[in-house]
Design a protein around this motif. Structure first.
Motif, PDB file in Angstrom:
ATOM      1  N   VAL A 232       0.859  -1.189   0.000  1.00 41.57           N
ATOM      2  CA  VAL A 232       0.000   0.000   0.000  1.00 41.57           C
ATOM      3  C   VAL A 232       0.892   1.235   0.000  1.00 41.57           C
ATOM      4  O   VAL A 232       1.700   1.417   0.922  1.00 41.57           O
ATOM      5  N   PRO A 233       0.830   2.101  -1.011  1.00 39.84           N
ATOM      6  CA  PRO A 233       1.705   3.290  -1.091  1.00 39.84           C
ATOM      7  C   PRO A 233       1.285   4.366  -0.091  1.00 39.84           C
ATOM      8  O   PRO A 233       0.491   5.255  -0.396  1.00 39.84           O
ATOM      9  N   LEU A 234       1.836   4.286   1.143  1.00 39.77           N
ATOM     10  CA  LEU A 234       1.495   5.248   2.187  1.00 39.77           C
ATOM     11  C   LEU A 234       2.455   6.426   2.263  1.00 39.77           C
ATOM     12  O   LEU A 234       2.223   7.356   3.030  1.00 39.77           O
ATOM     13  N   ASP A 235       3.570   6.400   1.492  1.00 38.35           N
ATOM     14  CA  ASP A 235       4.552   7.494   1.556  1.00 38.35           C
ATOM     15  C   ASP A 235       3.921   8.840   1.213  1.00 38.35           C
ATOM     16  O   ASP A 235       4.201   9.860   1.857  1.00 38.35           O
TER      17      ASP A 235
ATOM     18  N   TYR B  33       1.911  10.080   4.180  1.00 36.17           N
ATOM     19  CA  TYR B  33       2.764  10.614   5.236  1.00 36.17           C
ATOM     20  C   TYR B  33       3.277  12.006   4.875  1.00 36.17           C
ATOM     21  O   TYR B  33       3.317  12.921   5.710  1.00 36.17           O
ATOM     22  N   GLU B  34       3.705  12.202   3.644  1.00 33.85           N
ATOM     23  CA  GLU B  34       4.251  13.492   3.209  1.00 33.85           C
ATOM     24  C   GLU B  34       3.179  14.575   3.228  1.00 33.85           C
ATOM     25  O   GLU B  34       3.435  15.718   3.621  1.00 33.85           O
TER      26      GLU B  34
ATOM     27  N   SER C 298       1.024  19.828   8.510  1.00 37.24           N
ATOM     28  CA  SER C 298       1.351  20.222   9.887  1.00 37.24           C
ATOM     29  C   SER C 298       2.307  21.400   9.912  1.00 37.24           C
ATOM     30  O   SER C 298       2.148  22.344  10.709  1.00 37.24           O
ATOM     31  N   LYS C 299       3.318  21.375   9.037  1.00 42.11           N
ATOM     32  CA  LYS C 299       4.270  22.485   8.989  1.00 42.11           C
ATOM     33  C   LYS C 299       3.600  23.782   8.538  1.00 42.11           C
ATOM     34  O   LYS C 299       3.869  24.865   9.088  1.00 42.11           O
ATOM     35  N   SER C 300       2.721  23.717   7.559  1.00 41.54           N
ATOM     36  CA  SER C 300       2.028  24.922   7.080  1.00 41.54           C
ATOM     37  C   SER C 300       1.134  25.495   8.165  1.00 41.54           C
ATOM     38  O   SER C 300       1.066  26.722   8.356  1.00 41.54           O
TER      39      SER C 300
ATOM     40  N   PRO D 157       3.864   8.941  12.642  1.00 46.25           N
ATOM     41  CA  PRO D 157       4.799   7.811  12.771  1.00 46.25           C
ATOM     42  C   PRO D 157       4.905   7.041  11.459  1.00 46.25           C
ATOM     43  O   PRO D 157       3.914   6.800  10.776  1.00 46.25           O
ATOM     44  N   ARG D 158       6.119   6.714  11.117  1.00 45.78           N
ATOM     45  CA  ARG D 158       6.358   5.956   9.894  1.00 45.78           C
ATOM     46  C   ARG D 158       6.175   4.463  10.174  1.00 45.78           C
ATOM     47  O   ARG D 158       6.811   3.899  11.045  1.00 45.78           O
ATOM     48  N   THR D 159       5.243   3.844   9.426  1.00 49.85           N
ATOM     49  CA  THR D 159       5.009   2.400   9.559  1.00 49.85           C
ATOM     50  C   THR D 159       5.288   1.717   8.226  1.00 49.85           C
ATOM     51  O   THR D 159       5.606   2.374   7.228  1.00 49.85           O
TER      52      THR D 159
END
Length: 339
Positions: A65-68, A71-72, A78-80, A120-122
């Motif tokens: 499953v392409p979760l990258d 996450y990005e 969050s940063k914005s 969190p990176r899983t």
């Protein structure tokens, strides 16, 4: 002991008809239906057992499953949001400082910030446990028949389903064995194979079929046989079907039936056979069908002999230039003393 209790059934009119059933007095199920000859006693008892079991296996299935990208997206969002918060904080404090000269604004307020949020990176894979092995055993035992059945579904290197049922009895007609097996192979494509068999005093039969699916070819075959042997009828049936797409899509079929019917009480007999063959070929450029069949019968009705035969051939060819077809049908019949 209810089997030997005399029953009285009154006269009844069948629904939606004018027919009526006669009144039945002192009718015994035990003697009138023949149960006396079939069962040893009116007191019937039986044993019934059922057992089911599930056994887990260590195998698992992994799905990517392409979760990258998710996450990005969350991290950038969050940063914005933090930047908008800090900008709003500074503007608010500057407005308060200009509006209230006497008001002393703590410098610590300018260090106010939101807590840092990090996804969190899983793993990018979803792990699903493989199906385990399932078995079920069934047994039934009475004074007339003993029945045993086993059903299993096994997840091994291949997915296999198995069925077995058999019986034993002092009545030969109730003795049988029915077995079936189906397997799905996942190496170098998919292959589904199925086999069935039945054996009994009066009926025997088997069925085998295979279907293979690869990137370059589809292939299927099926064979069925049946045999019936009862006092007034003997019959043999055979059928084969094949098809593949190796060089060109082709399908071929062959059916054969032989029978022998003899009923002395009706003074009637019939003996004969039927054969039929069929083939099909097809590509984008052409299409071809061939079919042929023949059959014959010989026997007697009320001691009067008769016979007959029939044969047919059909051919069809179709391409971009036109169509060509032919049909041939022949038949002969004879009835003693009439034609």
């Amino acid at each position: 002991d209810f089997l030997d209790i005399p029953l009285t059934i009154p006269e009844m009119t069948l629904p939606y008809t004018t027919l009526t059933t006669p009144q039945l007095n002192d009718f015994s199920l035990w003697e009138g239906t023949g149960l006396k000859e079939l069962l040893k006693t009116t007191k019937q008892s039986f044993d019934l057992n059922v057992k089911a079991q599930y056994k887990k296996v260590k195998d698992t299935y992994s799905f990517s499953v392409p979760l990258d990208m998710f996450y990005e997206f969350v991290s950038q969002g969050s940063k914005s949001f933090n930047k908008y918060f800090e900008k709003g904080r500074d503007n608010t404090l500057n407005f308060l400082a200009k509006s209230f000269n006497s008001l002393h604004i703590p410098n610590s307020l300018r260090k106010l910030s939101l807590p840092e949020f990090q996804v969190p990176r899983t793993s990018n894979n979803i792990i699903i446990p493989a199906m385990g092995n399932i078995t079920c055993d069934f047994s039934f035992k009475s004074s007339v028949i003993t029945l045993n059945t086993n059903v299993g579904l096994y997840n091994q290197s291949d997915l296999v389903a198995h069925f077995l049922s058999s019986s034993s009895s002092y009545i030969s007609a109730l003795q049988f064995k029915l077995e079936g097996k189906s397997s799905l192979t996942r190496k170098r494509g998919l292959k589904l194979a199925t086999a069935l068999s039945l054996s009994n005093t009066f009926v025997e039969g088997s069925h085998d079929s295979t279907t293979s699916l690869t990137k370059k070819n589809i292939e299927a075959s099926m064979t069925t046989t049946a045999k019936v042997q009862i006092p007034i009828l003997k019959m043999n049936f055979n059928q084969e079907l094949h098809g593949n797409t190796k060089s060109k899509p082709t399908i071929s079929s062959a059916v054969e039936l032989k029978y022998d019917f003899d009923c002395p009480k009706l003074y009637t007999t019939a003996k004969g056979e039927v054969d039929h063959k069929f083939s099909l070929e097809g590509l984008i450029s052409y299409f071809s069908i061939e079919s042929s069949g023949k059959g014959d019968v010989k026997g007697s009705v009320l001691s009067r002999e008769y016979s007959g035969s029939i044969a047919s051939e059909v051919n069809t060819y179709l391409n971009s230039k036109g169509t060509r077809s032919s049909v041939n049908l022949q038949g002969v019949s004879k009835l003693d003393g009439i034609f």
